[in-house]
Design a protein around this motif. Sequence first.
Motif, PDB file in Angstrom:
ATOM      1  N   SER A  66      -3.734  -0.935  -8.375  1.00 55.21           N
ATOM      2  CA  SER A  66      -2.351  -1.271  -7.777  1.00 55.21           C
ATOM      3  C   SER A  66      -1.975   0.056  -6.900  1.00 55.21           C
ATOM      4  O   SER A  66      -1.322   0.005  -5.925  1.00 55.21           O
ATOM      5  CB  SER A  66      -1.433  -1.071  -8.999  1.00 55.21           C
ATOM      6  N   PHE A  67      -2.469   1.141  -7.149  1.00 57.47           N
ATOM      7  CA  PHE A  67      -2.332   2.639  -6.584  1.00 57.47           C
ATOM      8  C   PHE A  67      -2.711   2.143  -4.856  1.00 57.47           C
ATOM      9  O   PHE A  67      -2.065   2.731  -3.975  1.00 57.47           O
ATOM     10  CB  PHE A  67      -2.751   3.721  -6.828  1.00 57.47           C
ATOM     11  N   TYR A  71      -0.489   2.098  -1.449  1.00 54.08           N
ATOM     12  CA  TYR A  71      -0.647   2.867  -0.335  1.00 54.08           C
ATOM     13  C   TYR A  71      -1.742   2.732   0.615  1.00 54.08           C
ATOM     14  O   TYR A  71      -1.679   3.278   1.666  1.00 54.08           O
ATOM     15  CB  TYR A  71      -0.935   4.450  -1.117  1.00 54.08           C
ATOM     16  N   GLY A  72      -2.388   1.884   0.166  1.00 56.74           N
ATOM     17  CA  GLY A  72      -3.520   1.540   1.403  1.00 56.74           C
ATOM     18  C   GLY A  72      -5.143   2.172   1.346  1.00 56.74           C
ATOM     19  O   GLY A  72      -5.940   1.874   2.201  1.00 56.74           O
ATOM     20  N   PRO A  84      -2.651  12.493   0.101  1.00 57.20           N
ATOM     21  CA  PRO A  84      -1.919  12.174   1.385  1.00 57.20           C
ATOM     22  C   PRO A  84      -0.679  11.578   1.530  1.00 57.20           C
ATOM     23  O   PRO A  84      -0.255  11.342   2.742  1.00 57.20           O
ATOM     24  CB  PRO A  84      -3.002  11.498   2.036  1.00 57.20           C
ATOM     25  N   ILE A  85      -0.092  11.442   0.286  1.00 56.98           N
ATOM     26  CA  ILE A  85       1.056  10.241   0.448  1.00 56.98           C
ATOM     27  C   ILE A  85       2.464  11.107   0.325  1.00 56.98           C
ATOM     28  O   ILE A  85       3.348  10.374   0.722  1.00 56.98           O
ATOM     29  CB  ILE A  85       0.996   9.392  -0.977  1.00 56.98           C
ATOM     30  N   VAL A  86       2.300  12.401   0.384  1.00 64.03           N
ATOM     31  CA  VAL A  86       3.587  12.999   0.232  1.00 64.03           C
ATOM     32  C   VAL A  86       4.068  13.592   1.879  1.00 64.03           C
ATOM     33  O   VAL A  86       3.073  14.152   2.515  1.00 64.03           O
ATOM     34  CB  VAL A  86       3.536  14.475  -0.528  1.00 64.03           C
ATOM     35  N   ALA A 118      -0.607   3.417   6.567  1.00 61.61           N
ATOM     36  CA  ALA A 118      -0.292   2.926   7.741  1.00 61.61           C
ATOM     37  C   ALA A 118       0.995   3.956   8.487  1.00 61.61           C
ATOM     38  O   ALA A 118       1.234   3.711   9.606  1.00 61.61           O
ATOM     39  CB  ALA A 118       0.216   1.600   7.800  1.00 61.61           C
ATOM     40  N   GLY A 119       1.423   4.907   7.657  1.00 62.04           N
ATOM     41  CA  GLY A 119       2.297   5.705   8.185  1.00 62.04           C
ATOM     42  C   GLY A 119       3.663   5.351   7.871  1.00 62.04           C
ATOM     43  O   GLY A 119       4.725   5.926   8.327  1.00 62.04           O
TER      44      GLY A 119
END
Length: 377
Positions: A66-67, A71-72, A84-86, A118-119
């Motif tokens: 699911s994570f 986030y991809g 890298p999600i922050v 994807a930003g």
Amino acid sequence: MASLRPIRRNGKVIEVIASCVDITERKKAEQELERTKKLLESIIDDSADGICIIDTGGNVLRVNHSFEMLYGWSENELVGRQLPIVPLEMEDEFKSITQEIQGDMLAKTFETVRQNKAGELVHVSITLSPIKNGYGEIIALTGITRDISERIKSEEFFRKADKLNVVGQLAAGLAHEIRNPLTSLKGFLQLMKESDKRRVEHCEIMLSEVDRMNSIINELLIFSKPQPKVLKRNDIGALLYSVINLLEAQATMNGVQVYIEIHGDLPPICCSEVDIKQVFVNVLKNAIEATPNGGKIHIVAFEQLNELIIRIKDEGIGIPTDSIHRLGEPFYTTKEQGTGLGLMMCYKIIHDHKGNLSIRSAVNQGTTVDIKLPVTD
């Protein structure tokens, strides 16, 4: 578990010593541990929420499917790396939260924004919890992430809808409140048309009504920047007599007689004269309209337990019991033509004056409205 140990003499095995240890409980514990591990892995893998486990240095140890979907990034791309999600502008905030959790060793839930591969920014709710070893030391952190983007969109939609609703209520309320003085003006003009006399007091009342409409419009013009209302000490009896004179023409045309009784020398109340008169006008006008075939309306004002009570009782058609609890809701009315906004405004005005408005009624027996206002110290 068994072990064999040979005993030698002159290079020859002369005997063998065998020893056995019962490891049944240990095997059971290992099997239970394995079952628990598989259960936890199943919970993590099958969870609809994104789950990520990081070490105390912030490096990724594991993420679930699911994570990855949220986030991809795949697990292979993340393991061993910093998350890298922050977003860059929120890194200090994230470090502060992780340090706080490691300090007090308590889980923390918060809503924030994170960035996908994807930003794009994603609104999420995150619960960060410490993972401890057998000595109670924190060795990792687990984060459970839930996508709340749809909820945020829905809240924004309802906020916009509420704004539109307020505009609609404002427009309907304006029409309702201006209609009251227009009705009075119409009534006096009809009386003057039918009579040769031009009563000065009627002209004064009509001018007063025009001033009231102007006051309502002025309040709407400053609606975007509401200001504190000017509260003054007022004689409740004088306000009631003023309102009765105002609605005298409408009462006469409906065959309604209005009686007023003031008990004793009532103390003044601290209030907005315009607002309290608006409440009295609305309630008395409702009583007149609820008595279409003529009748009596009794108004009594008295002091009780440091409160002034204004009781307005009519002999009209009454209100069904199952409808009374809905009175005061916007757009709910028991009249054929009405919006319910007038009574809603009455409730709000009395509440703002730290008072109370209550209604008792029975079909074909009339309605009683009690307005309670605190006595001025």
